[in-house]
Write an enzyme that holds these catalytic residues in place. Structure first.
Site, PDB file in Angstrom:
ATOM      1  N   GLU A  36       0.883  -1.162   0.000  1.00  0.00           N
ATOM      2  CA  GLU A  36       0.000   0.000   0.000  1.00  0.00           C
ATOM      3  C   GLU A  36       0.921   1.213   0.000  1.00  0.00           C
ATOM      4  O   GLU A  36       1.823   1.289   0.830  1.00  0.00           O
ATOM      5  CB  GLU A  36      -0.830   0.033   1.286  1.00  0.00           C
ATOM      6  CG  GLU A  36      -1.934  -0.988   1.338  1.00  0.00           C
ATOM      7  CD  GLU A  36      -2.623  -0.985   2.708  1.00  0.00           C
ATOM      8  OE1 GLU A  36      -3.211   0.042   3.061  1.00  0.00           O
ATOM      9  OE2 GLU A  36      -2.544  -2.002   3.397  1.00  0.00           O
ATOM     10  N   ARG A 261       5.684 -13.185   9.240  1.00  0.00           N
ATOM     11  CA  ARG A 261       6.378 -11.931   8.969  1.00  0.00           C
ATOM     12  C   ARG A 261       7.674 -11.870   9.766  1.00  0.00           C
ATOM     13  O   ARG A 261       7.871 -12.589  10.734  1.00  0.00           O
ATOM     14  CB  ARG A 261       5.488 -10.730   9.257  1.00  0.00           C
ATOM     15  CG  ARG A 261       4.975 -10.586  10.654  1.00  0.00           C
ATOM     16  CD  ARG A 261       4.285  -9.219  10.831  1.00  0.00           C
ATOM     17  NE  ARG A 261       3.301  -8.930   9.804  1.00  0.00           N
ATOM     18  CZ  ARG A 261       3.159  -7.727   9.216  1.00  0.00           C
ATOM     19  NH1 ARG A 261       3.928  -6.726   9.550  1.00  0.00           N
ATOM     20  NH2 ARG A 261       2.252  -7.528   8.310  1.00  0.00           N
ATOM     21  N   LYS A 271       4.103   0.604  10.406  1.00  0.00           N
ATOM     22  CA  LYS A 271       4.190   1.865   9.666  1.00  0.00           C
ATOM     23  C   LYS A 271       3.723   3.035  10.523  1.00  0.00           C
ATOM     24  O   LYS A 271       4.246   4.129  10.412  1.00  0.00           O
ATOM     25  CB  LYS A 271       3.306   1.801   8.422  1.00  0.00           C
ATOM     26  CG  LYS A 271       3.979   1.155   7.241  1.00  0.00           C
ATOM     27  CD  LYS A 271       3.057   1.271   6.041  1.00  0.00           C
ATOM     28  CE  LYS A 271       3.348   0.185   5.047  1.00  0.00           C
ATOM     29  NZ  LYS A 271       2.234  -0.009   4.122  1.00  0.00           N
TER      30      LYS A 271
END
Ligand code: ATP
Ligand code: MG
Length: 553
Positions: A36, A261, A271
């Site tokens: 994104e 992850r 983020k």
């Protein structure tokens, strides 16, 4: 938290794909990296795109770069450009396959209408709070919306009006009609479209309704013919939803495979937190050399090869993986040891006078650029009667194992002569301010006869040395897991950067921004690409020569 055992280099996803290809279940490998564009990429993303691009390379397939830009509020072109640069920097190439979820908005709209017509989607006009309350919990079924049984005609009309901008934000949403009592919360009539009167970085003001990520992501993969949708484990629970949309629409079905992850010690990767570090000025920007972002690592001097080596080395698995930051730093050292030229620099200078060397003489010594790679040539290193050595390389009362300089002791100057300390000069406070030494002028490039001199120290010639700025970077967080602290900001390392100066060989004054050197016996340093000026370089410490944190544990 303990450092996990490193899994073997191959990975379960490679195995799945090999088997599929062998059994004829698939004919080609198409993967994608779907960021994104709402922030800069970090080392966790590098794991993801190294995997996706790497698999495409392994199986002669292709890997797409697709921006999942469904949220106009947080997304910007600045991030799109930065992400492209980062992926290229690591050496990956998407070729012609650059895509945007926003390219599919027309198609997604048509698919939404198709689902409404099939009785599989409806417009809900409850408030956000009502929807939250009626969603149920993990142990309790949700409650059907009073709008769930609107007629197809009514739904079509309302959705059309949503699209035409007839309603303010938040008044209606389009939901999939699945099952409000599903044990999987993602299947409890999830939102497909919301009203957002917002400007989109690519579609401008064309739309005032936007698809939810979950209604766009899987279909994006489908449109592109992605055979393997590789994603992180938190999407495991979304898989049934993606599959539901694909089945109801009757379109190509990618295979989703989840992996764990990357979690890196002494680092945060959310983020939101990285953005806060930037906005609240705990760091100088996304590219601050202490940031776990790829722009930060690039500026700090981490070579792309080291990051790829790291991503390969940590492997890919299903179990939550914590990797110690030292694993990454070791990859950086390994790479830089091979690739960086050697230079001499003194960070904490102590003056040395060579009493038997003429005061007006300057000699140009030949020094190899890389001791293991003679093909990298040599440079000239000025030598004169006044030098600087590092304070740490002298001790007045040295312990047994200290092979550097002390009163009456001998040491070799790197690339130069053997010197002996004859006299120690102190100021009125008793601090050592100068050493008077004599050089054995018959020891250039050869050993002295009849005695062994073990220690080697670095140095610079006082009148030729140049003063430059250095920034001694250390880990940004002092806690292994910053998220364990009540507030992760409390875990910031107050000594993550020390601004100082160094005396360096004259040739370093014109070093190109972005070049990394090994300051012998000191560490790896990279010329900062932002704050250096011609003839005025600033050096960032990329990594120390050894893991100085290991002994602290
Ligand atoms: P968010 O969605 O909260 O904004 P994100 O880090 O998931 O943050 P994306 O842009 O969606 O950001 O990430 C792109 C891809 O990178 C996703 O497929 C995601 O799963 C993967 N990714 C993100 N963080 C990691 C990580 N720490 N380790 C491995 N892959 C990651
Ligand atoms: Mg995400």
């Amino acid at each position: 938290m303990s450092t996990s055992q490193l899994p073997p280099p191959s990975n379960f996803i490679r195995t799945i794909i090999s088997e599929d290809l062998e059994n004829g279940r698939r004919e080609q490998v198409i993967t994608r990296f779907p960021p994104e564009p709402n922030g800069y990429l970090h080392i966790g993303h590098a794991k993801s795109f190294s995997l996706n691009f790497g698999l495409a390379e392994d199986f002669s397939g292709q890997c797409h770069l697709r921006f999942d830009d469904t949220n106009p509020v947080k997304e910007e072109d600045e991030y799109v450009e930065a992400i492209k640069e980062d992926v290229s920097w690591l050496g990956f190439d998407w070729g012609d396959h650059l895509y945007f979820a926003s390219d599919y908005f027309d198609q997604l709209y048509l698919w939404a209408v198709q689902l409404i017509k099939a009785g599989k989607a409806y417009v809900d006009s409850q408030t956000v709070e009502q929807m939250r309350e009626t969603r149920g919990t993990l142990t309790q079924a949700g409650v059907d919306s009073p709008f769930r049984n609107r007629t197809i005609k009514e739904n079509l009309e309302l959705f059309e009006k949503m699209k035409n901008g007839d309603f303010p934000d938040g008044t209606h949403i389009l939901r999939a009609k699945i099952d409000m009592s599903s044990p999987n919360m993602n299947l409890r009539d999830p939102a497909m479209y919301r009203i957002l009167h917002a400007h989109h970085h690519r579609t401008g003001d064309k739309w005032c309704i936007y698809p939810m990520y979950d209604f766009a992501h899987g279909q994006g993969d489908s449109i592109e013919g992605v055979t393997y949708s590789i994603c992180t484990l938190e999407f495991e629970d979304h898989r049934p939803l993606y599959e539901w949309f694909i089945k109801e629409l009757g379109i190509f079905a990618p295979q989703q495979i989840e992996f764990a992850r990357l979690n890196l010690s002494y680092t945060v990767m959310s983020k939101r937190k990285l953005l806060q570090l930037v906005n609240d000025k705990h760091v100088s920007g996304w590219d601050d050399p202490r940031m776990p972002t790829l722009v930060g690592m690039r500026r700090r001097g981490y070579p792309p090869e080291a990051i790829r080596m790291f991503c390969e080395r940590i492997g890919v698995g299903k179990g939550a993986s914590w990797i110690d930051l030292s694993v990454l730093e070791e990859c950086v050292r390994e790479q830089l040891n091979k690739s960086s030229l050697r230079r001499q620099a003194v960070l904490n200078p102590l003056k040395v006078t060579i009493s038997n060397y003429p005061a007006d003489k300057v000699e140009e010594l030949d020094a190899p650029n890389h001791p293991q790679q003679p093909e990298l040539g040599t440079r000239k290193l000025p030598f004169s009667h006044e030098l600087y050595i590092d304070r740490d390389d002298f001790m007045e009362e040295p312990p047994k194992k200290f092979f550097r300089l002390g009163p009456g002791r001998e040491v070799r100057l790197r690339n130069g002569y053997i010197i002996k300390c004859d006299e120690v000069i102190k100021d009125e406070n008793g601090e050592v301010i100068e050493l008077k030494c004599s050089a054995d002028l018959d020891t250039l490039g050869k050993n002295p006869v009849g005695r062994k001199v073990k220690g080697i120290i670095h140095w610079v010639s006082a009148s030729q040395a140049k003063k430059v700025g250095v920034r001694l970077y250390d880990r940004l967080f002092k806690e292994e897991n910053p998220d364990k602290a009540a507030n992760y900001l409390d875990a910031l390392n107050p000594e993550s950067v020390k601004v100082s100066t160094a005396l360096v060989e004259p040739s370093l004054l014109n070093a190109e921004p972005g070049t990394t050197f090994q300051f012998e016996r000191v560490g790896y340093f990279t010329v900062d690409s932002k704050d250096s000026q011609p003839g005025k370089p600033v050096f960032n410490r990329t990594v120390t020569l050894r893991d100085t944190w290991a002994k602290l544990k």
